[in-house]
Design an enzyme around this catalytic site. Structure first.
Site, short mmCIF file in Angstrom:
data_model
loop_
_atom_site.label_atom_id
_atom_site.label_comp_id
_atom_site.label_asym_id
_atom_site.label_seq_id
_atom_site.Cartn_x
_atom_site.Cartn_y
_atom_site.Cartn_z
N LYS A 41 0.78 -1.83 0.26
CA LYS A 41 -0.12 -0.02 0.48
C LYS A 41 0.61 1.41 -0.04
CE LYS A 41 -2.57 -2.59 3.82
NZ LYS A 41 -3.02 -2.28 4.60
N GLY A 42 2.08 0.98 0.20
CA GLY A 42 3.34 2.57 0.53
C GLY A 42 2.91 3.35 -0.39
N ASP A 98 8.04 3.61 -2.84
CA ASP A 98 7.24 4.25 -1.88
C ASP A 98 9.36 4.54 -0.92
OD1 ASP A 98 7.69 1.49 -0.09
OD2 ASP A 98 6.19 1.55 1.27
N ASP A 101 14.05 -0.04 1.28
CA ASP A 101 15.27 -0.58 2.53
C ASP A 101 16.24 -1.42 2.32
OD1 ASP A 101 15.71 -0.66 5.38
OD2 ASP A 101 14.64 -1.40 6.02
N LYS A 129 17.27 4.49 1.38
CA LYS A 129 17.61 4.14 3.54
C LYS A 129 19.20 3.92 2.71
CE LYS A 129 14.44 2.84 6.45
NZ LYS A 129 13.36 1.96 7.47
N PHE A 150 13.17 4.65 10.67
CA PHE A 150 12.08 4.14 10.85
C PHE A 150 11.01 5.20 10.35
CE2 PHE A 150 8.26 2.24 11.33
CZ PHE A 150 8.06 0.90 10.21
N VAL A 151 10.99 5.51 9.16
CA VAL A 151 10.49 6.53 8.45
C VAL A 151 8.83 6.63 8.59
CG1 VAL A 151 11.61 7.99 7.86
CG2 VAL A 151 10.86 6.46 6.07
#
Ligand code: IMP
Ligand code: MG
Length: 173
Positions: A41-42, A98, A101, A129, A150-151
């Site tokens: 969904k990000g 999005d 990572d 990241k 962590f955002v």
């Protein structure tokens, strides 16, 4: 309402960056038929706002994958929750993410899409990241490099909350 979140990247900064990325995509895909694939969904906010900066006839599709469950660490296990609606053979596909990572989700995704023989397969990501070990990943359109924190916000969640923040932020202790 979001007093517990420290702003890392403002809504204005995000929009300015997406405008740059959209201009580059417009230039690179001129004369081609572009299919933008959002990773749910990000990526739903990035997708909507980035696409508005792309001045080309674009089609959209979405995939839903899950790598995290309710934890904040990547498990390395990727499940496809929703596959594409369309065939992508001979299409120019741009995956919109999005955040990159560990890159595990993406590696799995790129692999499973490339065997469907798209004309091209590239990647756009709003956030990358830093300070994270990941397999080599070519990100043709990237927004911001951020520290390994962590955002949340702008589509990104913590246990499904905070996705509606108009900015990227860090949760308070
Ligand atoms: P990766 O597989 O570790 O690259 O991460 C894949 C997905 O995990 C991303 O598409 C995000 O949905 C989520 N994710 C990674 N880092 C963060 C974060 O800092 N906040 C929220 N979600 C994240
Ligand atoms: Mg996620």
């Amino acid at each position: 309402m979001f007093d517990d979140v420290r702003v890392m990247i403002s809504a204005e900064e995000i929009d300015a960056k997406l405008a740059e990325m959209g201009a580059a995509i417009t230039k690179d895909y001129a004369g081609k038929e572009l299919l933008m694939v959002g990773v749910l969904k990000g990526a739903f906010m990035v997708m909507a706002d980035l696409a508005r900066h792309v001045d080309l006839p674009v089609e959209f599709d979405f995939m839903a994958v899950s790598s995290y469950g309710a934890s904040t660490k990547s498990s390395g296990v990727v499940r496809i929750l929703k596959d594409l609606d369309q065939e992508i053979a001979d299409r120019h596909v741009l995956i919109v993410e999005d955040i990159i990572d560990s890159g595990l989700t993406l590696r799995y995704l790129m692999k499973s899409l490339s065997v469907r023989n798209p004309a091209s397969l590239e990647l756009a990501a709003l956030l990358v990241k830093d300070g994270v070990e990941r397999p080599p990943t070519k990100i043709l359109y990237e927004g911001f490099h951020i520290p390994p924190e962590f955002v949340v916000g702008y589509g990104l969640d913590h246990v499904e909350k905070y996705r509606n923040l108009p900015f990227i932020g860090v949760l308070g202790e």
